[in-house]
Motif scaffolding. Structure first.
Motif: not given
Length: 571
Positions: A86-87, A89-91, A93-94, A114, A117, A121, A307
């Motif tokens: 999860l962490r 994937m956020y990194h 994606l960002g 939105s 995210a 995710v 995604l």
């Protein structure tokens, strides 16, 4: 599904995912095989010699203990891996979003990103933590149990094995029936998100029109569409659930009839039949859970595909051998840029000497802001080249290019943090004296002095707690603190009151001193002080020269000047 998951996550996460899947598979396999020990237990209990069951019960208890250990390790690995993914994937994606062209974010992307995210995710990464273990158990455990039944009686084993393609077909047909409804529901979710964002942003307009208490029709329609799509999705899944339940019950009934026939014919004893039917009964629960697990995984797969589509969107390419220019003159050479079927810039040729100031004027929609954005490489041009210090911006590393450019936009966005932290975005390692100096040069210190919390004042989301002029002063202070050799200004005084406009102009003068400047403006007094002015219309430079030269020409620029009703003494 797993290949798609690994592709979305990236190669660095493949090992923990594969390890988690291996643990889940081992636990599910041991669970199915351990049921083989129930057969001798039940035989002993039904044979009149219950003491003979003790060793088998001990063996069964040992198998259960090993299974429990494996299952605990698999579940723990799933939760830990899911959290790490999860962490990550956020990194990922960002980081990817920051490398996409700015033009990619148009056309309703705000709602799509939105949703992705947020719930997207979470749902996609929840596959490892919550959904994969039930699916593996529902698949592997029944197959292992069927192998056990085959070992004790091949006829009943074949009967159980015959149900496997029927169950697989029921799952496949259920997935096909639900796919279109799930995709439609995802589309309506994005539409509802877009309309929600629109409704929030439209509050000033709605209230100014006296409609703040009325329902917003577009948002209502989107939410009702989401409700209908969710209902259709649930109804589409219902035949699959019922079909799976019918298939499982039919298979069990067939085994029961076959077992009774064999027992009556004397080819199998009652104790062994009872044991096999107990095993078959134990298979039904995980198989029936396939309907729920399959639906959850289909939804997660849909999010993974979305995604994946975002992550596969082509970023602006980085040069393999970046060049560092040693000067900061600017040039547009035959620049053409298209947005869809529309040509926004058409063969633009312009140049700005190192330390010079170019003003770009023209009617709305002429391509002025797009020309400015091409300098910062917010998008790549379709033809021609944009050069900094004689080097094509596509040959300059992105970090190096952005370090050379400070941009002040018309619409300033501030982060939900303090004034000081928003200024420090220009140069996070700047000391306090540098921040204060930039604030004084932008006349932001006047704003800070009248705020109760001073520098620690929170500006709210997007800077909503400050006025437009105050936000512009923060933006100019940020650009001053960055101290970049190239400054791009986009209509920075277009909607300011006279007091704020004077303060912002003073800040712009400080910001522009000794730097190469390109400014887009519709305010003629601002343009007249530039070293060179380009009049843009229809994506083409129709006039270029100094203020006096363009007035003497008597063309489009002169017409704009007269229309602005500027007193003659300023000419």
């Amino acid at each position: 599904m797993i290949r798609l998951l690994l592709r979305v996550l990236g190669a660095e996460y493949s090992r923990p995912v594969r390890r988690t899947i291996a643990l889940m598979t081992a636990a599910a396999l041991l669970e199915g095989l351990s049921y083989a020990l129930l057969v001798p237990v039940l035989r002993a209990l039904l044979s009149g010699a219950p003491a003979d069951a003790v060793p088998w019960l001990a063996a069964f208890a040992g198998a259960v203990a090993v299974f429990a250990s494996l299952r605990y390790a698999a579940d723990l690995s799933g939760f830990l891996t899911g959290g790490a993914l999860l962490r990550g994937m956020y990194h990922r994606l960002g980081d990817h979003l920051t490398r996409l062209p700015v033009g990619w974010f148009g056309g309703g992307r705000a709602g799509e990103v939105s949703v992705l995210a947020g719930t997207g995710v979470l749902q996609a990464m929840g596959v490892i933590a919550h959904q994969l273990a039930p699916l593996v158990t529902a698949t592997v455990t029944p197959l292992a149990t069927i192998a056990v039944v085959l070992a004790f009686d091949w006829r009943l084993g074949l009967a159980a094995l015959a149900a496997v393609p029927a169950v697989a077909a029921a799952q496949y047909l259920s997935g096909r029936a639900s796919a279109a409804a799930d995709a439609a529901r995802a589309d309506t979710e994005r539409e509802a998100a877009d309309r929600t964002i629109e409704y929030i942003r439209a509050q000033p307009v709605l209230r100014a029109g006296g409609r703040s208490r009325e329902r917003f029709g577009l948002l209502d329609d989107a939410l009702q569409g989401l409700q209908r799509a969710s209902r259709r999705s649930a109804l589409a899944a219902l035949p699959g659930v019922l079909g799976l339940a019918f298939t499982v019950q039919a298979a069990f009934t067939a085994m029961l009839v076959l077992g009774a026939h064999l027992a009556l014919g004397g080819t199998i004893d009652a104790a062994e039949l009872l044991c096999i039917l107990v095993l078959a009964t134990r298979c039904t629960d995980p198989v029936l859970s396939l309907a729920h697990a399959g639906g959850a995984l289909r939804a997660a797969r849909g999010e993974l595909e979305r995604l994946d589509a975002v992550l596969r969107a082509a970023p602006l390419p980085e040069p393999s051998d970046p060049v560092r220019p040693d000067r900061h003159d600017l040039a547009f050479e035959g620049v053409t840029f298209r947005r869809g079927d529309r040509t926004v810039l058409d063969g633009v040729d312009l140049s700005v000497p190192d330390g010079g100031r170019l003003a770009i004027v023209g009617p709305s929609g002429a391509g002025k802001s797009t020309l400015l954005q091409s300098l910062a490489r917010f998008h790549d041009v379709d033809a021609g080249s944009v050069r900094v210090g004689g080097v094509d911006v596509r040959s300059i590393g992105t970090d190096d290019l952005m370090a050379r450019i400070a941009v002040v936009f018309q619409d300033v966005y501030l982060f939900d943090d303090t004034i000081e932290e928003n200024v420090r975005l220009g140069r996070p390692d700047a000391d306090g004296d540098a921040v204060l100096e930039a604030a004084r040069a932008a006349r932001l210190d006047e704003v800070v002095a009248r705020l109760p919390d001073g520098w620690a004042t929170n500006v709210g989301e997007g800077g909503a707690l400050l006025s437009g002029g105050e936000r512009q002063r923060v933006s100019i202070a940020r650009a001053l603190l960055k101290d970049a050799p190239i400054v791009l200004l986009d209509e920075v005084t277009s909607a300011l009151d006279p007091g704020n406009e004077a303060a912002v102009h003073a800040g712009i003068e400080r910001l522009s001193a000794g730097r190469t400047v390109v400014l887009v403006t519709h305010r003629m007094p601002t343009a007249m002080h530039a070293d060179r002015i380009a009049f843009l219309d229809g994506g083409r430079v129709v006039e270029a020269g100094t203020h006096d030269e363009l007035l003497r020409l008597g063309g489009r620029y002169a017409g704009f000047w007269r229309a602005a009703a500027v007193p003659a003494e300023h000419g």
